[in-house]
Design a protein around this motif. Sequence first.
Motif, PDB file in Angstrom:
ATOM      1  N   UNK A   1       0.722   2.955  -7.904  1.00 31.35           N
ATOM      2  CA  UNK A   1       1.064   4.307  -7.458  1.00 31.35           C
ATOM      3  C   UNK A   1       1.087   4.460  -5.937  1.00 31.35           C
ATOM      4  N   UNK A   2       0.229   3.739  -5.238  1.00 30.56           N
ATOM      5  CA  UNK A   2       0.204   3.845  -3.778  1.00 30.56           C
ATOM      6  C   UNK A   2       1.462   3.230  -3.170  1.00 30.56           C
ATOM      7  N   UNK A   3       1.888   2.085  -3.706  1.00 27.31           N
ATOM      8  CA  UNK A   3       3.110   1.443  -3.208  1.00 27.31           C
ATOM      9  C   UNK A   3       4.316   2.327  -3.527  1.00 27.31           C
ATOM     10  N   UNK A   4       4.326   2.941  -4.699  1.00 25.85           N
ATOM     11  CA  UNK A   4       5.413   3.860  -5.052  1.00 25.85           C
ATOM     12  C   UNK A   4       5.457   5.034  -4.071  1.00 25.85           C
ATOM     13  N   UNK A   5       4.297   5.552  -3.725  1.00 20.78           N
ATOM     14  CA  UNK A   5       4.235   6.670  -2.775  1.00 20.78           C
ATOM     15  C   UNK A   5       4.722   6.238  -1.396  1.00 20.78           C
ATOM     16  N   UNK A   6       4.345   5.046  -0.958  1.00 20.04           N
ATOM     17  CA  UNK A   6       4.837   4.522   0.323  1.00 20.04           C
ATOM     18  C   UNK A   6       6.352   4.387   0.268  1.00 20.04           C
ATOM     19  N   UNK A   7       6.863   3.910  -0.851  1.00 23.51           N
ATOM     20  CA  UNK A   7       8.305   3.718  -1.031  1.00 23.51           C
ATOM     21  C   UNK A   7       9.033   5.051  -0.843  1.00 23.51           C
ATOM     22  N   UNK A   8       8.513   6.104  -1.468  1.00 25.57           N
ATOM     23  CA  UNK A   8       9.134   7.427  -1.350  1.00 25.57           C
ATOM     24  C   UNK A   8       9.048   7.961   0.076  1.00 25.57           C
ATOM     25  N   UNK A   9       7.882   7.815   0.688  1.00 26.30           N
ATOM     26  CA  UNK A   9       7.692   8.308   2.061  1.00 26.30           C
ATOM     27  C   UNK A   9       8.607   7.603   3.050  1.00 26.30           C
ATOM     28  N   UNK A  10       8.623   6.296   2.988  1.00 28.14           N
ATOM     29  CA  UNK A  10       9.358   5.506   3.974  1.00 28.14           C
ATOM     30  C   UNK A  10      10.860   5.472   3.699  1.00 28.14           C
ATOM     31  N   UNK A  11      11.277   5.938   2.551  1.00 31.92           N
ATOM     32  CA  UNK A  11      12.693   5.999   2.241  1.00 31.92           C
ATOM     33  C   UNK A  11      13.417   7.073   3.044  1.00 31.92           C
ATOM     34  N   UNK A  12      12.671   8.002   3.608  1.00 28.34           N
ATOM     35  CA  UNK A  12      13.275   9.095   4.361  1.00 28.34           C
ATOM     36  C   UNK A  12      13.431   8.817   5.839  1.00 28.34           C
ATOM     37  N   UNK A  13      13.051   7.655   6.305  1.00 25.79           N
ATOM     38  CA  UNK A  13      13.145   7.326   7.731  1.00 25.79           C
ATOM     39  C   UNK A  13      11.832   6.770   8.238  1.00 25.79           C
TER      40      UNK A  13
ATOM     41  N   UNK B   1      -5.249   7.877   2.349  1.00 28.60           N
ATOM     42  CA  UNK B   1      -5.872   6.555   2.246  1.00 28.60           C
ATOM     43  C   UNK B   1      -6.544   6.200   3.561  1.00 28.60           C
ATOM     44  N   UNK B   2      -7.601   5.412   3.521  1.00 31.64           N
ATOM     45  CA  UNK B   2      -8.134   4.872   4.773  1.00 31.64           C
ATOM     46  C   UNK B   2      -7.040   4.068   5.474  1.00 31.64           C
ATOM     47  N   UNK B   3      -7.035   4.098   6.783  1.00 30.22           N
ATOM     48  CA  UNK B   3      -5.989   3.430   7.549  1.00 30.22           C
ATOM     49  C   UNK B   3      -5.926   1.940   7.223  1.00 30.22           C
ATOM     50  N   UNK B   4      -7.050   1.291   7.067  1.00 31.98           N
ATOM     51  CA  UNK B   4      -7.058  -0.141   6.759  1.00 31.98           C
ATOM     52  C   UNK B   4      -6.363  -0.446   5.446  1.00 31.98           C
ATOM     53  N   UNK B   5      -6.555   0.400   4.451  1.00 35.98           N
ATOM     54  CA  UNK B   5      -5.911   0.207   3.151  1.00 35.98           C
ATOM     55  C   UNK B   5      -4.399   0.392   3.296  1.00 35.98           C
ATOM     56  N   UNK B   6      -3.995   1.432   4.008  1.00 36.22           N
ATOM     57  CA  UNK B   6      -2.565   1.666   4.239  1.00 36.22           C
ATOM     58  C   UNK B   6      -1.954   0.481   4.985  1.00 36.22           C
ATOM     59  N   UNK B   7      -2.675  -0.018   6.000  1.00 31.13           N
ATOM     60  CA  UNK B   7      -2.190  -1.187   6.748  1.00 31.13           C
ATOM     61  C   UNK B   7      -1.960  -2.379   5.839  1.00 31.13           C
ATOM     62  N   UNK B   8      -2.896  -2.621   4.940  1.00 21.59           N
ATOM     63  CA  UNK B   8      -2.789  -3.762   4.030  1.00 21.59           C
ATOM     64  C   UNK B   8      -1.561  -3.614   3.129  1.00 21.59           C
ATOM     65  N   UNK B   9      -1.367  -2.446   2.553  1.00 21.18           N
ATOM     66  CA  UNK B   9      -0.219  -2.226   1.672  1.00 21.18           C
ATOM     67  C   UNK B   9       1.097  -2.338   2.445  1.00 21.18           C
ATOM     68  N   UNK B  10       1.129  -1.777   3.648  1.00 19.05           N
ATOM     69  CA  UNK B  10       2.341  -1.858   4.475  1.00 19.05           C
ATOM     70  C   UNK B  10       2.622  -3.299   4.900  1.00 19.05           C
TER      71      UNK B  10
END
Length: 124
Positions: free
Chosen positions: A52-64, A77-86
Motif C-alpha cells: 500500500x505504501x508503494x501504491x501511494x507513492x506511485x499515485x503521488x509521484x505520478x502527478x509530477x 511515514x518516517x523520512x527514513x522509511x520513505x527514503x528506503x521505499x523511494x
Amino acid sequence: MTGPGEEAPVTSDFVRSYVITGGRRLPSADDLALHTLVTLAPDRELPLGAGPEVRAIWELCGGGYLSVAEVAGHLALPVGVARLLLTDLFEQGHLLRRSEPTRAQLADRETLEKVLHGLETLIV
C-alpha cells in the motif's frame, strides 16, 4: 523515557516501520536528501505485489515532482522509511530524481530599479 538498562517500549509506529521496510537498514540522508525531487519514470507500470505504501507513492509521484520530505509527509511515514521505499523504486528504474534547483541569485539594485521603471511605464 527509559533509564539505563531499560528497553524502549515498542510502539505501533515502530512496528509499522519495521514491517514496511522488512527490517532492512534505512539509507543515509546522503543517499536521498529531503529536498531531492522525485517523479515516476515514463511508461512504467506498478511493480507486481506492491504494498500500500508503494501504491501511494506511485499515485503521488505520478502527478509530477515532489520532494522526499513531501512524499514522507503525505504518507505520514518516517523520512527514513520513505527514503528506503523511494530508493527501491529508483533502483528498479521506476523513479526519476533530481536535486533541488539552484538558489536564485540576488539582483543588484540597478537591475531592480530598471525593472521597476519598466513596469511603471506599462502601468501609466
